[in-house]
Write an enzyme that holds these catalytic residues in place. Structure first.
Site, PDB file in Angstrom:
ATOM      1  N   ASP A  10       0.879  -1.178   0.000  1.00  0.00           N
ATOM      2  CA  ASP A  10       0.000   0.000   0.000  1.00  0.00           C
ATOM      3  C   ASP A  10       0.914   1.225   0.000  1.00  0.00           C
ATOM      4  OD1 ASP A  10      -2.428   1.556   0.328  1.00  0.00           O
ATOM      5  OD2 ASP A  10      -1.848   1.871   2.407  1.00  0.00           O
ATOM      6  N   SER A  11       0.293   2.410  -0.121  1.00  0.00           N
ATOM      7  CA  SER A  11       1.091   3.629  -0.083  1.00  0.00           C
ATOM      8  C   SER A  11       1.621   3.920   1.325  1.00  0.00           C
ATOM      9  CB  SER A  11       0.232   4.812  -0.530  1.00  0.00           C
ATOM     10  OG  SER A  11      -0.880   4.934   0.334  1.00  0.00           O
ATOM     11  N   GLY A  43      -3.514   8.766  -3.726  1.00  0.00           N
ATOM     12  CA  GLY A  43      -4.871   9.140  -4.140  1.00  0.00           C
ATOM     13  C   GLY A  43      -5.005  10.345  -5.043  1.00  0.00           C
ATOM     14  N   CYS A  73      -4.567  -1.641  -1.583  1.00  0.00           N
ATOM     15  CA  CYS A  73      -4.765  -0.220  -1.826  1.00  0.00           C
ATOM     16  C   CYS A  73      -5.877  -0.078  -2.862  1.00  0.00           C
ATOM     17  CB  CYS A  73      -3.453   0.367  -2.357  1.00  0.00           C
ATOM     18  SG  CYS A  73      -3.591   2.057  -2.925  1.00  0.00           S
ATOM     19  N   ASN A  74      -6.934   0.617  -2.491  1.00  0.00           N
ATOM     20  CA  ASN A  74      -8.047   0.800  -3.433  1.00  0.00           C
ATOM     21  C   ASN A  74      -7.639   1.640  -4.636  1.00  0.00           C
ATOM     22  OD1 ASN A  74     -10.978   0.061  -2.104  1.00  0.00           O
ATOM     23  ND2 ASN A  74      -9.416   0.449  -0.580  1.00  0.00           N
ATOM     24  N   GLU A 151      -1.906   9.436   8.064  1.00  0.00           N
ATOM     25  CA  GLU A 151      -0.441   9.239   8.004  1.00  0.00           C
ATOM     26  C   GLU A 151       0.298  10.174   8.964  1.00  0.00           C
ATOM     27  OE1 GLU A 151       1.561   7.023   6.247  1.00  0.00           O
ATOM     28  OE2 GLU A 151      -0.211   5.976   5.511  1.00  0.00           O
ATOM     29  N   CYS A 183     -11.190   2.874   0.841  1.00  0.00           N
ATOM     30  CA  CYS A 183      -9.767   3.177   0.981  1.00  0.00           C
ATOM     31  C   CYS A 183      -9.304   2.392   2.193  1.00  0.00           C
ATOM     32  CB  CYS A 183      -9.549   4.675   1.205  1.00  0.00           C
ATOM     33  SG  CYS A 183      -7.836   5.102   1.604  1.00  0.00           S
ATOM     34  N   THR A 184      -8.191   1.679   2.053  1.00  0.00           N
ATOM     35  CA  THR A 184      -7.765   0.801   3.150  1.00  0.00           C
ATOM     36  C   THR A 184      -7.283   1.588   4.371  1.00  0.00           C
ATOM     37  OG1 THR A 184      -5.593   0.582   2.097  1.00  0.00           O
ATOM     38  CG2 THR A 184      -7.197  -1.165   1.676  1.00  0.00           C
ATOM     39  N   HIS A 185      -7.051   2.890   4.211  1.00  0.00           N
ATOM     40  CA  HIS A 185      -6.705   3.706   5.378  1.00  0.00           C
ATOM     41  C   HIS A 185      -7.931   3.966   6.270  1.00  0.00           C
ATOM     42  CE1 HIS A 185      -2.968   4.827   3.270  1.00  0.00           C
ATOM     43  NE2 HIS A 185      -2.564   5.411   4.379  1.00  0.00           N
TER      44      HIS A 185
END
Ligand code: DGL
Length: 259
Positions: A10-11, A43, A73-74, A151, A183-185
């Site tokens: 993922d990012s 994103g 990550c979407n 983040e 969004c995985t976040h």
């Protein structure tokens, strides 16, 4: 049986929400997780940049003898999935397709989807929902400030709530039945989102659905690990980030080794 590790990327912190469910569902597997902290957020970036970042990560994972890649990550899943599938013979599983069964099991509903600008612009969710549940109404909203807030370690700060109220107002006014966290976040913001949303709106994310989808995939390919002991998790990031280290350890209840 196949004891090679599973690569997850993922990012940044978001893919950890998927990794945690994977570890719960497949405790004997080994995982290598890459968080691209040097380039987060994905994103708002161009497709070309997201492709180049992902390609480097996939090439790196390929040097670790992995058996499967999870694009946790979407943004990657909705914009460049078919492109990255072309650069490696290792199967890549995304975090949106597994939700197909969930959508088909729902009655006709009003569905809210939130995600990054790129994910919402891609219409990937709209196409998937229409494929499995053609009469549902979809209300989408890009929430570009959520990932930088998470983040920066500010998920529980009032700034997260202010942005949450701003982003969700329109969806709540449209009387959605459930909200998909695209969004995985975003599962890291669940406590705050649940405070803002009326109780009748269910919150859905794909982490656990994806983990079960991967379990089925490995079972079908006879590729589950034969380990009897708990597997190892290696977490790597592309730029040093104290916030990542702190948040990741907290999220895994301080049970992670060094990052
Ligand atoms: N967690 C990612 C997603 O699911 C990436 C978000 C970002 O880097 O902007 O979309």
């Amino acid at each position: 049986m196949n004891n090679r590790p599973i690569g997850v990327f993922d990012s940044g912190l978001g893919g950890l929400t998927v990794l945690k469910e994977l570890q719960k569902t497949l405790p004997n597997e080994n995982f290598i997780y890459i968080g691209d902290t040097a380039h987060v957020p994905y994103g708002n970036k161009s497709k070309g940049s997201i492709y180049n970042f992902s390609k480097k990560i996939i090439n790196y994972l390929n040097t670790h003898n992995i058996k499967l890649i999870v694009a946790a990550c979407n943004t990657v899943s909705s914009t460049i999935l078919s492109d990255i599938k072309r650069i490696t013979p290792i199967p890549i599983i995304d975090v949106i397709t597994p939700l197909g069964d969930f959508f088909s099991s729902q009655k006709i509903k009003k569905i809210g989807v939130i995600g990054t600008r790129n994910t919402i612009k891609s219409n990937f969710y709209n196409r998937l929902i229409k494929k499995y549940n053609s009469k549902s109404e979809i209300f989408s909203k890009a929430c570009p400030m959520f990932v930088p807030i998470i983040e920066s370690g500010l998920s529980n700060h009032k700034i997260a709530r202010i942005m949450g109220e701003e982003y969700l107002e329109e969806l709540i006014n449209n009387n959605i039945d459930f909200l998909v966290l695209g969004c995985t976040h975003y599962p890291l913001l669940k406590p705050m989102l649940k405070q803002i949303l009326p109780k009748n709106i269910a919150v859905v994310d794909s982490a656990s659905v994806t983990a079960h989808y991967i379990q089925k995939h490995l079972l079908a390919k006879d590729s589950l690990s034969s380990n009897n002991a708990p597997g190892k998790i290696e977490i790597k990031i592309t730029d040093n980030s104290t916030e990542f280290n702190k948040e990741a350890k907290l999220f895994f209840d301080n049970k992670l080794n060094d990052i």
